[in-house]
Design a protein around this motif. Structure first.
Motif, PDB file in Angstrom:
ATOM      1  N   LEU A  49     -87.122   6.758 -28.388  1.00 54.33           N
ATOM      2  CA  LEU A  49     -87.638   5.089 -28.161  1.00 54.33           C
ATOM      3  C   LEU A  49     -88.493   4.685 -29.383  1.00 54.33           C
ATOM      4  O   LEU A  49     -88.742   3.562 -29.623  1.00 54.33           O
ATOM      5  CB  LEU A  49     -88.270   5.027 -26.983  1.00 54.33           C
ATOM      6  CG  LEU A  49     -87.309   5.621 -25.717  1.00 54.33           C
ATOM      7  CD1 LEU A  49     -88.187   5.350 -24.263  1.00 54.33           C
ATOM      8  CD2 LEU A  49     -86.502   4.493 -25.274  1.00 54.33           C
ATOM      9  N   MET A  50     -89.094   5.564 -30.151  1.00 63.28           N
ATOM     10  CA  MET A  50     -89.681   5.115 -31.195  1.00 63.28           C
ATOM     11  C   MET A  50     -89.154   4.755 -32.429  1.00 63.28           C
ATOM     12  O   MET A  50     -88.504   5.559 -33.257  1.00 63.28           O
ATOM     13  CB  MET A  50     -91.060   6.217 -31.696  1.00 63.28           C
ATOM     14  CG  MET A  50     -91.790   5.796 -32.851  1.00 63.28           C
ATOM     15  SD  MET A  50     -92.556   7.317 -33.726  1.00 63.28           S
ATOM     16  CE  MET A  50     -92.908   6.052 -35.352  1.00 63.28           C
ATOM     17  N   LEU A  51     -88.882   3.465 -32.699  1.00 60.84           N
ATOM     18  CA  LEU A  51     -87.954   3.054 -33.744  1.00 60.84           C
ATOM     19  C   LEU A  51     -89.052   2.583 -34.845  1.00 60.84           C
ATOM     20  O   LEU A  51     -89.902   1.971 -34.834  1.00 60.84           O
ATOM     21  CB  LEU A  51     -87.387   1.626 -33.277  1.00 60.84           C
ATOM     22  CG  LEU A  51     -86.390   1.822 -32.112  1.00 60.84           C
ATOM     23  CD1 LEU A  51     -85.696   0.461 -31.885  1.00 60.84           C
ATOM     24  CD2 LEU A  51     -85.408   3.071 -32.097  1.00 60.84           C
ATOM     25  N   TRP A  52     -88.566   3.385 -36.162  1.00 61.22           N
ATOM     26  CA  TRP A  52     -89.306   2.844 -37.453  1.00 61.22           C
ATOM     27  C   TRP A  52     -88.302   3.102 -38.466  1.00 61.22           C
ATOM     28  O   TRP A  52     -87.321   3.606 -38.439  1.00 61.22           O
ATOM     29  CB  TRP A  52     -90.454   3.603 -37.552  1.00 61.22           C
ATOM     30  CG  TRP A  52     -90.180   5.061 -37.588  1.00 61.22           C
ATOM     31  CD1 TRP A  52     -89.785   6.270 -36.450  1.00 61.22           C
ATOM     32  CD2 TRP A  52     -90.412   5.975 -38.693  1.00 61.22           C
ATOM     33  NE1 TRP A  52     -89.938   7.293 -37.031  1.00 61.22           N
ATOM     34  CE2 TRP A  52     -90.155   7.317 -38.271  1.00 61.22           C
ATOM     35  CE3 TRP A  52     -90.760   6.000 -39.933  1.00 61.22           C
ATOM     36  CZ2 TRP A  52     -90.171   8.520 -39.128  1.00 61.22           C
ATOM     37  CZ3 TRP A  52     -90.910   6.878 -40.903  1.00 61.22           C
ATOM     38  CH2 TRP A  52     -90.570   8.294 -40.509  1.00 61.22           C
ATOM     39  N   GLY A  53     -88.679   2.407 -39.596  1.00 58.78           N
ATOM     40  CA  GLY A  53     -87.921   2.756 -40.921  1.00 58.78           C
ATOM     41  C   GLY A  53     -87.025   1.820 -41.325  1.00 58.78           C
ATOM     42  O   GLY A  53     -86.831   0.642 -40.710  1.00 58.78           O
ATOM     43  N   THR A 114     -93.119  -6.820 -45.298  1.00 63.87           N
ATOM     44  CA  THR A 114     -93.390  -5.297 -44.653  1.00 63.87           C
ATOM     45  C   THR A 114     -93.138  -4.332 -45.958  1.00 63.87           C
ATOM     46  O   THR A 114     -94.004  -3.535 -46.209  1.00 63.87           O
ATOM     47  CB  THR A 114     -92.565  -4.962 -43.772  1.00 63.87           C
ATOM     48  OG1 THR A 114     -92.659  -6.082 -42.630  1.00 63.87           O
ATOM     49  CG2 THR A 114     -92.612  -3.626 -43.193  1.00 63.87           C
ATOM     50  N   LEU A 115     -92.061  -4.476 -46.687  1.00 65.88           N
ATOM     51  CA  LEU A 115     -91.785  -3.794 -47.730  1.00 65.88           C
ATOM     52  C   LEU A 115     -92.875  -3.601 -48.797  1.00 65.88           C
ATOM     53  O   LEU A 115     -93.119  -2.575 -49.556  1.00 65.88           O
ATOM     54  CB  LEU A 115     -90.524  -3.881 -48.558  1.00 65.88           C
ATOM     55  CG  LEU A 115     -89.261  -3.808 -47.498  1.00 65.88           C
ATOM     56  CD1 LEU A 115     -88.061  -4.034 -48.114  1.00 65.88           C
ATOM     57  CD2 LEU A 115     -89.102  -2.134 -47.202  1.00 65.88           C
ATOM     58  N   THR A 116     -93.252  -4.797 -49.210  1.00 67.87           N
ATOM     59  CA  THR A 116     -94.421  -5.178 -50.400  1.00 67.87           C
ATOM     60  C   THR A 116     -95.531  -4.304 -50.035  1.00 67.87           C
ATOM     61  O   THR A 116     -96.231  -3.497 -50.525  1.00 67.87           O
ATOM     62  CB  THR A 116     -94.439  -6.582 -50.598  1.00 67.87           C
ATOM     63  OG1 THR A 116     -93.339  -7.047 -50.986  1.00 67.87           O
ATOM     64  CG2 THR A 116     -95.512  -6.987 -51.700  1.00 67.87           C
ATOM     65  N   ARG A 117     -95.883  -4.534 -48.761  1.00 69.86           N
ATOM     66  CA  ARG A 117     -97.348  -4.131 -48.293  1.00 69.86           C
ATOM     67  C   ARG A 117     -97.268  -2.528 -48.181  1.00 69.86           C
ATOM     68  O   ARG A 117     -98.290  -1.806 -47.917  1.00 69.86           O
ATOM     69  CB  ARG A 117     -97.779  -4.846 -47.093  1.00 69.86           C
ATOM     70  CG  ARG A 117     -98.273  -6.188 -47.494  1.00 69.86           C
ATOM     71  CD  ARG A 117     -99.291  -6.974 -46.688  1.00 69.86           C
ATOM     72  NE  ARG A 117    -100.450  -6.091 -46.570  1.00 69.86           N
ATOM     73  CZ  ARG A 117    -101.307  -6.471 -45.535  1.00 69.86           C
ATOM     74  NH1 ARG A 117    -101.171  -7.166 -44.761  1.00 69.86           N
ATOM     75  NH2 ARG A 117    -102.384  -5.705 -45.623  1.00 69.86           N
ATOM     76  N   LEU A 377     -91.714  -0.126 -35.497  1.00 68.63           N
ATOM     77  CA  LEU A 377     -93.105   0.044 -36.099  1.00 68.63           C
ATOM     78  C   LEU A 377     -93.704  -0.710 -37.153  1.00 68.63           C
ATOM     79  O   LEU A 377     -94.788  -1.526 -37.089  1.00 68.63           O
ATOM     80  CB  LEU A 377     -93.480   1.624 -36.252  1.00 68.63           C
ATOM     81  CG  LEU A 377     -94.897   1.941 -36.941  1.00 68.63           C
ATOM     82  CD1 LEU A 377     -95.895   1.814 -35.805  1.00 68.63           C
ATOM     83  CD2 LEU A 377     -94.892   3.321 -37.626  1.00 68.63           C
ATOM     84  N   GLU A 378     -93.052  -0.691 -38.248  1.00 71.88           N
ATOM     85  CA  GLU A 378     -93.606  -1.304 -39.370  1.00 71.88           C
ATOM     86  C   GLU A 378     -93.539  -2.857 -39.297  1.00 71.88           C
ATOM     87  O   GLU A 378     -94.053  -3.764 -40.352  1.00 71.88           O
ATOM     88  CB  GLU A 378     -92.548  -0.989 -40.756  1.00 71.88           C
ATOM     89  CG  GLU A 378     -92.741   0.248 -41.022  1.00 71.88           C
ATOM     90  CD  GLU A 378     -91.874   1.421 -40.130  1.00 71.88           C
ATOM     91  OE1 GLU A 378     -91.121   0.664 -39.411  1.00 71.88           O
ATOM     92  OE2 GLU A 378     -92.081   2.646 -40.409  1.00 71.88           O
TER      93      GLU A 378
END
Ligand code: FIX
Ligand code: ZN
Length: 432
Positions: A49-53, A114-117, A377-378
């Motif tokens: 359930l933990m989605l990230w990336g 998000t990508l930049t930070r 997450l991100e």
């Protein structure tokens, strides 16, 4: 204490709002204890359930809705889109929305922020470099990193009784609750109120003796189920989302479930009830999660509920722009009602600006301006970055007007209010 004015005032407010820690009132995020489909140093769980990336960021349902528009000209249909693997879906979204078009929408800009930070170059033509970077991170380290960048302290989860996948995990692992205190739990159960007919066979299959008529025995059984899950999850509040057609009082089984089982359970445990009102599910069923829409709902029903249950705390967000003014006015009438967030289709700077201004003028600092509703997450990084800027602009203007009215504005005031709006109001509502 020094009076801050002019450009210094705006800067001081931006800084205070940027630095205040956030208690995110509503997300769909999880910790690695709930399983995760990817990451260094963990057992991969495809149903985790933990989605990230990057692949999850790009296949967010907000962006699926957008690629279905961009791709329609070359024959992209929902069926065709969903027949692709997740990697192929992400590649397609990147190409159509970020490479062949300018990523102008709020959801697209969010990926860029998000990508930049995260220190990545948002201008890549393929996803290779991003995939390589994310594959090198462990999920635990990534949580720490993202919370640090986003300035988020608490990430309130949504723990849905009717999600079979999640349900099995709670039943299998009593330690899930102790997994991570930064992620408080929330007991969610839409179908009890919105779809009793289909809730009945689910509840029966879990061993509760319920019936379509919602007999007194069935009410007791719903109560028993809620008691068991409140004990298991120790939620900070209970929640449901409701369609625009929802009315209170009502005579159907859902309305009785609410008054005879849910509200008594909340009352017994001192739990607030969050209502997210105004979503019409599956207006376009082929688009799946991207196929839900908005409708104007009935604020008078919220008022009735607040009047009939004066000791119950209600936290309410409404999806349609048209409901915002009436909701804020209703909150002036009922101290047990707290409006929260600019939900989903309202989570755009122009609408956050309008709604937050209105709430501040009508309610002072007694509301919860925003929640992220993150699924990946991100996303915390961009949702809070963009929302903080919008909130700071509104707050800064209000201080400038207050200064014009003759009140010196101080750093202490600014810090107190920024903290209250991003964290303190949630903390005090959930701990009362
Ligand atoms: O019902 C909800 O909690 C909604 O926020 C979500 O289900 C919705 O799909 C969403 O992600 C909105 O931001
Ligand atoms: Zn949500």
């Amino acid at each position: 204490l020094p009076n801050i004015a002019g450009p210094d005032l705006a800067t001081a407010v931006e800084k205070a709002v940027a630095q205040a820690p956030v208690w995110d009132f509503h997300t769909h995020l999880y910790t690695p204890a709930f399983g995760t489909p990817m990451g260094r140093g963990v057992d991969h769980d495809p149903r985790g359930l933990m989605l990230w990336g990057i692949d999850e960021l790009l296949t967010y349902h907000y962006l699926i809705a957008e690629v279905l528009r961009e791709g329609a000209g070359e024959g992209l249909t929902p069926q065709r889109f969903y027949s692709l693997s997740k990697t192929e879906q992400a590649d397609l979204i990147w190409r159509k929305l970020f490479v062949e078009a300018t990523p102008l929408s709020e959801a697209c800009r969010g990926v860029v922020t998000t990508l930049t930070r995260l220190g990545l170059d948002p201008g890549e033509t393929t996803l290779d470099a991003y995939r390589k970077w994310f594959a090198e991170q462990s999920p635990d380290e990534q949580i720490d990193r993202v919370l640090e960048i986003a300035g988020v302290e608490k990430v309130t989860m949504t723990n849905d009784l009717f999600d079979g996948n999640e349900r099995e995990r709670w039943l299998a692992d009593a330690d899930l609750l102790r997994a991570d205190s930064r992620f408080p739990t929330v007991l969610r159960f839409d179908a009890l109120v919105t779809d009793w007919e289909h809730a009945v066979p689910r509840l029966q299959s879990w061993g509760y003796e319920v019936d379509q008529e919602l007999s007194p025995r069935a009410i007791d059984e719903v109560r028993r189920m809620l008691e068991e899950w409140i004990a298991r999850l120790r939620p900070v509040y209970c929640a449901m989302s409701l369609p625009p057609t929802w009315r209170f009082p009502g005579a159907d089984e859902g309305a009785r479930c609410l008054t005879d089982a849910i509200l008594p359970a909340c009352g017994e445990h001192g739990l607030p009830l969050a209502l997210m009102i105004g979503v019409t599910r599956q207006i376009n069923p082929e688009a799946k999660l991207a196929g839900d829409t908005v409708g104007a709902a009935d604020v008078a029903s919220v008022a009735h509920l607040c009047r009939e249950f004066p000791h119950q705390r209600f936290l309410v967000t409404m999806l349609s722009r048209e409901n915002q003014h009436e909701l804020a006015v209703t909150a002036r009438k009922f101290a047990n009602l707290t409006p929260f967030g600019c939900w989903w289709f309202l989570n755009n700077p122009s609408l956050i600006d309008e709604i937050t201004r209105m709430r501040l003028e009508l309610l002072g600092p007694t509301f919860i301006p925003q929640h992220s509703d993150c699924r990946v997450l991100e996303q915390l990084i961009y949702k809070w970055d963009h929302s903080r800027r919008a909130i700071a602009a509104v707050l800064g203007d209000q201080y400038a007007k207050l200064a014009d009215a003759g009140l010196p504005i101080t750093d202490r005031m600014i810090e107190r209010d920024a903290h209250r709006l991003l964290h303190g109001n949630v903390a005090s509502l959930l701990s009362r």
